[in-house]
Write a protein that holds these residues in place. Structure first.
Motif, mmCIF file in Angstrom:
data_model
loop_
_atom_site.group_PDB
_atom_site.id
_atom_site.type_symbol
_atom_site.label_atom_id
_atom_site.label_comp_id
_atom_site.label_asym_id
_atom_site.label_seq_id
_atom_site.Cartn_x
_atom_site.Cartn_y
_atom_site.Cartn_z
ATOM 1 N N VAL A 21 0.850 -1.189 0.000
ATOM 2 C CA VAL A 21 0.000 0.000 0.000
ATOM 3 C C VAL A 21 0.885 1.238 0.000
ATOM 4 O O VAL A 21 1.856 1.326 0.755
ATOM 5 C CB VAL A 21 -0.933 0.013 1.224
ATOM 6 C CG1 VAL A 21 -1.832 1.245 1.209
ATOM 7 C CG2 VAL A 21 -1.763 -1.266 1.266
ATOM 8 N N ARG A 22 0.557 2.191 -0.863
ATOM 9 C CA ARG A 22 1.297 3.447 -0.982
ATOM 10 C C ARG A 22 0.921 4.403 0.152
ATOM 11 O O ARG A 22 -0.243 4.501 0.534
ATOM 12 C CB ARG A 22 0.957 4.092 -2.326
ATOM 13 C CG ARG A 22 1.660 5.405 -2.583
ATOM 14 C CD ARG A 22 1.232 6.024 -3.896
ATOM 15 N NE ARG A 22 1.461 5.088 -4.990
ATOM 16 C CZ ARG A 22 0.973 5.245 -6.211
ATOM 17 N NH1 ARG A 22 0.233 6.297 -6.488
ATOM 18 N NH2 ARG A 22 1.217 4.359 -7.142
ATOM 19 N N ALA A 23 1.899 5.117 0.660
ATOM 20 C CA ALA A 23 1.647 6.177 1.632
ATOM 21 C C ALA A 23 1.309 7.458 0.868
ATOM 22 O O ALA A 23 2.134 7.967 0.117
ATOM 23 C CB ALA A 23 2.864 6.398 2.520
ATOM 24 N N ASP A 30 6.084 3.634 0.976
ATOM 25 C CA ASP A 30 5.166 2.533 1.247
ATOM 26 C C ASP A 30 4.567 2.694 2.638
ATOM 27 O O ASP A 30 5.233 3.160 3.563
ATOM 28 C CB ASP A 30 5.896 1.191 1.185
ATOM 29 C CG ASP A 30 6.430 0.886 -0.209
ATOM 30 O OD1 ASP A 30 5.899 1.429 -1.189
ATOM 31 O OD2 ASP A 30 7.386 0.097 -0.300
ATOM 32 N N LEU A 31 3.329 2.261 2.781
ATOM 33 C CA LEU A 31 2.631 2.342 4.061
ATOM 34 C C LEU A 31 2.562 0.982 4.758
ATOM 35 O O LEU A 31 2.877 0.867 5.940
ATOM 36 C CB LEU A 31 1.212 2.880 3.854
ATOM 37 C CG LEU A 31 0.338 2.969 5.088
ATOM 38 C CD1 LEU A 31 0.841 4.068 6.006
ATOM 39 C CD2 LEU A 31 -1.107 3.224 4.694
ATOM 40 N N ALA A 32 2.141 -0.048 4.014
ATOM 41 C CA ALA A 32 1.913 -1.351 4.644
ATOM 42 C C ALA A 32 1.920 -2.449 3.596
ATOM 43 O O ALA A 32 1.776 -2.187 2.401
ATOM 44 C CB ALA A 32 0.571 -1.342 5.368
ATOM 45 N N CYS A 33 2.059 -3.673 4.082
ATOM 46 C CA CYS A 33 1.962 -4.854 3.233
ATOM 47 C C CYS A 33 0.720 -5.638 3.656
ATOM 48 O O CYS A 33 0.486 -5.833 4.846
ATOM 49 C CB CYS A 33 3.207 -5.717 3.370
ATOM 50 S SG CYS A 33 3.163 -7.194 2.341
ATOM 51 N N TYR A 48 -7.701 -2.799 1.688
ATOM 52 C CA TYR A 48 -6.347 -2.381 2.046
ATOM 53 C C TYR A 48 -6.337 -0.868 2.217
ATOM 54 O O TYR A 48 -7.216 -0.157 1.722
ATOM 55 C CB TYR A 48 -5.343 -2.809 0.958
ATOM 56 C CG TYR A 48 -5.712 -2.288 -0.405
ATOM 57 C CD1 TYR A 48 -5.292 -1.032 -0.832
ATOM 58 C CD2 TYR A 48 -6.521 -3.026 -1.258
ATOM 59 C CE1 TYR A 48 -5.668 -0.528 -2.068
ATOM 60 C CE2 TYR A 48 -6.900 -2.533 -2.488
ATOM 61 C CZ TYR A 48 -6.468 -1.292 -2.891
ATOM 62 O OH TYR A 48 -6.851 -0.785 -4.115
ATOM 63 N N GLY A 49 -5.335 -0.346 2.898
ATOM 64 C CA GLY A 49 -5.173 1.100 3.058
ATOM 65 C C GLY A 49 -6.270 1.718 3.910
ATOM 66 O O GLY A 49 -6.928 1.064 4.705
ATOM 67 N N TYR A 55 -4.121 3.769 -2.483
ATOM 68 C CA TYR A 55 -3.386 3.342 -3.686
ATOM 69 C C TYR A 55 -2.419 2.191 -3.389
ATOM 70 O O TYR A 55 -1.893 2.070 -2.287
ATOM 71 C CB TYR A 55 -2.586 4.511 -4.267
ATOM 72 C CG TYR A 55 -3.440 5.679 -4.638
ATOM 73 C CD1 TYR A 55 -4.330 5.618 -5.702
ATOM 74 C CD2 TYR A 55 -3.373 6.857 -3.903
ATOM 75 C CE1 TYR A 55 -5.130 6.694 -6.030
ATOM 76 C CE2 TYR A 55 -4.169 7.940 -4.229
ATOM 77 C CZ TYR A 55 -5.047 7.856 -5.288
ATOM 78 O OH TYR A 55 -5.832 8.917 -5.603
ATOM 79 N N LEU A 56 -2.159 1.399 -4.425
ATOM 80 C CA LEU A 56 -1.175 0.332 -4.333
ATOM 81 C C LEU A 56 0.133 0.747 -4.997
ATOM 82 O O LEU A 56 0.118 1.437 -6.018
ATOM 83 C CB LEU A 56 -1.699 -0.942 -5.009
ATOM 84 C CG LEU A 56 -2.906 -1.589 -4.356
ATOM 85 C CD1 LEU A 56 -3.375 -2.788 -5.174
ATOM 86 C CD2 LEU A 56 -2.576 -2.001 -2.926
#
Length: 109
Positions: A21-23, A30-33, A48-49, A55-56
């Motif tokens: 997941v995009r920050a 990146d924010l998270a997986c 997600y997010g 956004y991915l």
């Protein structure tokens, strides 16, 4: 609203999938997986997010079956690229197997 997509495994192998997941809107962060499994011929909806981060940045699909490792990774480097558009303008992602390669495509349903 958080991101949400349908994922379909159109292969005869089980897949391990990971979404990055995009920050915010910058692909450099990146924010998270978000990992999940897709059994052969299974479809799942994955969230997600969050509202600020829908956004991915990347997707990885892998399988260890038939005594081999098969994997595909797609990642965004720049907004508006083909992979950015694939991951962020489609609500349905499909995995197929072509010549032992996992192919990732997108569509809108």
């Amino acid at each position: 609203m958080s991101g949400e997509k349908r994922f379909t495994n159109n292969t005869h192998i089980d897949l391990q999938v990971a979404l990055t997941v995009r920050a915010r809107s910058n692909p450099e962060h990146d924010l998270a997986c978000v990992p999940f499994f897709l059994d052969e011929h299974e479809t799942k909806t994955i969230k997600y997010g969050n509202d600020e981060n829908p956004y991915l940045n990347a997707i990885v699909a892998r399988s260890t079956s038939n005594h081999q490792l098969t994997a595909t990774k797609l990642g965004v480097i720049e907004r508006g690229s083909a992979i950015d558009n694939l991951l962020n303008t489609h609500n349905h992602i499909t995995f197929t197997l072509v010549n032992q390669s996992i192919v990732i495509t997108g569509s809108n349903i």
